[in-house]
Motif scaffolding. Structure first.
Motif, short mmCIF file in Angstrom:
data_model
loop_
_atom_site.label_atom_id
_atom_site.label_comp_id
_atom_site.label_asym_id
_atom_site.label_seq_id
_atom_site.Cartn_x
_atom_site.Cartn_y
_atom_site.Cartn_z
N LYS A 53 0.84 -1.19 0.00
CA LYS A 53 0.00 0.00 0.00
C LYS A 53 0.88 1.25 0.00
O LYS A 53 1.95 1.27 0.59
N THR A 54 0.38 2.29 -0.65
CA THR A 54 1.15 3.53 -0.70
C THR A 54 0.21 4.73 -0.76
O THR A 54 -0.90 4.65 -1.27
N ARG A 55 0.69 5.82 -0.24
CA ARG A 55 -0.01 7.10 -0.34
C ARG A 55 0.74 8.07 -1.25
O ARG A 55 0.36 9.24 -1.35
N ARG A 56 1.79 7.59 -1.89
CA ARG A 56 2.63 8.46 -2.72
C ARG A 56 2.82 7.85 -4.11
O ARG A 56 3.95 7.52 -4.49
N HIS A 60 6.41 6.97 -6.56
CA HIS A 60 6.74 5.68 -7.14
C HIS A 60 6.80 5.75 -8.67
O HIS A 60 7.62 5.06 -9.29
N TYR A 159 12.47 9.01 0.85
CA TYR A 159 11.13 8.50 1.14
C TYR A 159 11.14 7.11 1.79
O TYR A 159 10.07 6.58 2.10
N GLU A 163 7.74 4.91 3.35
CA GLU A 163 7.16 3.85 2.55
C GLU A 163 7.84 2.53 2.90
O GLU A 163 9.02 2.51 3.26
N ALA A 167 7.11 -1.96 -1.05
CA ALA A 167 6.39 -1.03 -1.93
C ALA A 167 7.37 -0.30 -2.84
O ALA A 167 7.12 -0.13 -4.04
N MET A 168 8.50 0.12 -2.26
CA MET A 168 9.50 0.83 -3.06
C MET A 168 10.01 -0.07 -4.18
O MET A 168 10.16 0.38 -5.33
N TYR A 171 6.89 -1.12 -6.95
CA TYR A 171 6.47 -0.11 -7.93
C TYR A 171 7.63 0.34 -8.82
O TYR A 171 7.42 0.73 -9.97
#
Length: 281
Positions: A53-56, A60, A159, A163, A167-168, A171
């Motif tokens: 999950k990510t908010r950014r 990405h 970041y 994160e 996720a890093m 993506y």
């Protein structure tokens, strides 16, 4: 760390072999196509799907585009240069991190790391030798890959605390897959015979490298694990000699020694600073 670096070297060797017949876009497509599901599974067993999950999404997307540029430049460079020479130039990425962290991250770069980075860049010039009879544009392409990879590391530093690791990685692999898939029809060539194993192996080696290197940084301080990255030079020389009869000239070894020495000096300096910053308790 050594196992991860070996996986990287093997993946690079396979990409160089494939590059003699197939376009870099097709190599990147299969490499990311094989890697992405494996990365998702690793994330699943290291914290669950919530780790993706990510908010950014914008961050990405940017990192993925930079990583696509890194892969394209490096795979292209591998087709133009001996494996050891391309590996030596790629070692400059941490030096570019030091030089760029000031203007991009607003971090203060101390005198010793700055001087070491300049010395390391001189080592890059020794390997590239601009103006020499043996100069190749492929060397500049690999320098471009090193700069792009440095930008990847800088964004990870910026970041990474906000994160999840998976996720890093996920993506950053997804975006090159999508971009290469869009461009694939223009360069597609049906793989034949062992090429299928090469494409699959390239992706597996990539995931193996990420997994082993991630574990290395989890169980050891970064300044201790990072210098072992330079064992890649040993594998690059051996693989280049064994598979393509490539024997680097003395200047490649001299430049690589300067680059590696600068990188180790920076790592040791950062380790000393980190130790001083720890609470006495």
């Amino acid at each position: 760390m050594c196992a991860g670096v070996l996986c990287l070297a093997l993946g690079d060797a396979v990409s160089k072999w494939l590059g003699a017949t197939y376009e870099p876009i097709q190599i990147i497509f299969f490499r990311t196509l094989i890697s992405l599901p494996l990365i998702a599974l690793l994330a699943r067993f290291n914290g669950g799907w919530r780790k993706l999950k990510t908010r950014r999404p914008g961050v990405h997307l940017l990192r993925g585009m930079i990583f696509a540029g890194t892969m394209f430049c490096f795979v292209t460079g591998l087709t133009l240069l001996p494996l050891a020479e391309a590996t030596a130039i790629a070692f400059a990425a941490p030096l570019f991190v030091t030089l760029l962290s000031g203007p991009l991250l607003k971090e203060r770069v101390e005198r010793l790391p700055f001087i070491a980075s300049l010395v390391g860049f001189a080592g890059v010039l020794v390997v590239v030798r601009p103006g020499a009879a043996g100069f190749q544009w492929g060397a500049l392409i690999v320098v471009g890959a090193a700069v792009c990879y440095a930008l990847m590391m800088i964004t990870a530093r910026r970041y990474g605390g906000k994160e999840s690791l998976w996720a890093m990685v996920f993506y950053a692999t997804l975006v090159p897959l999508i971009l290469s898939a869009l461009l694939l029809p223009s360069v597609w060539k049906m793989p034949e015979g062992l090429a299928w194993l090469g494409f699959i192996g390239s992706g597996i080696f990539g995931v193996g490298a990420v997994s082993c290197i991630t574990l290395a940084f989890r169980y050891a301080p970064a300044a201790l694990a990072a210098p072992f990255d330079y064992t890649a030079m040993v594998w690059a020389v051996l693989l280049g000699w064994w598979l393509w009869d490539e024997v680097p000239d003395v200047w490649v070894f001299v430049g690589a020694a300067v680059i590696i020495g600068s990188g180790v000096a920076i790592a040791l300096y950062e380790r000393r600073v980190a130790i001083k910053a720890r609470p006495t308790t």
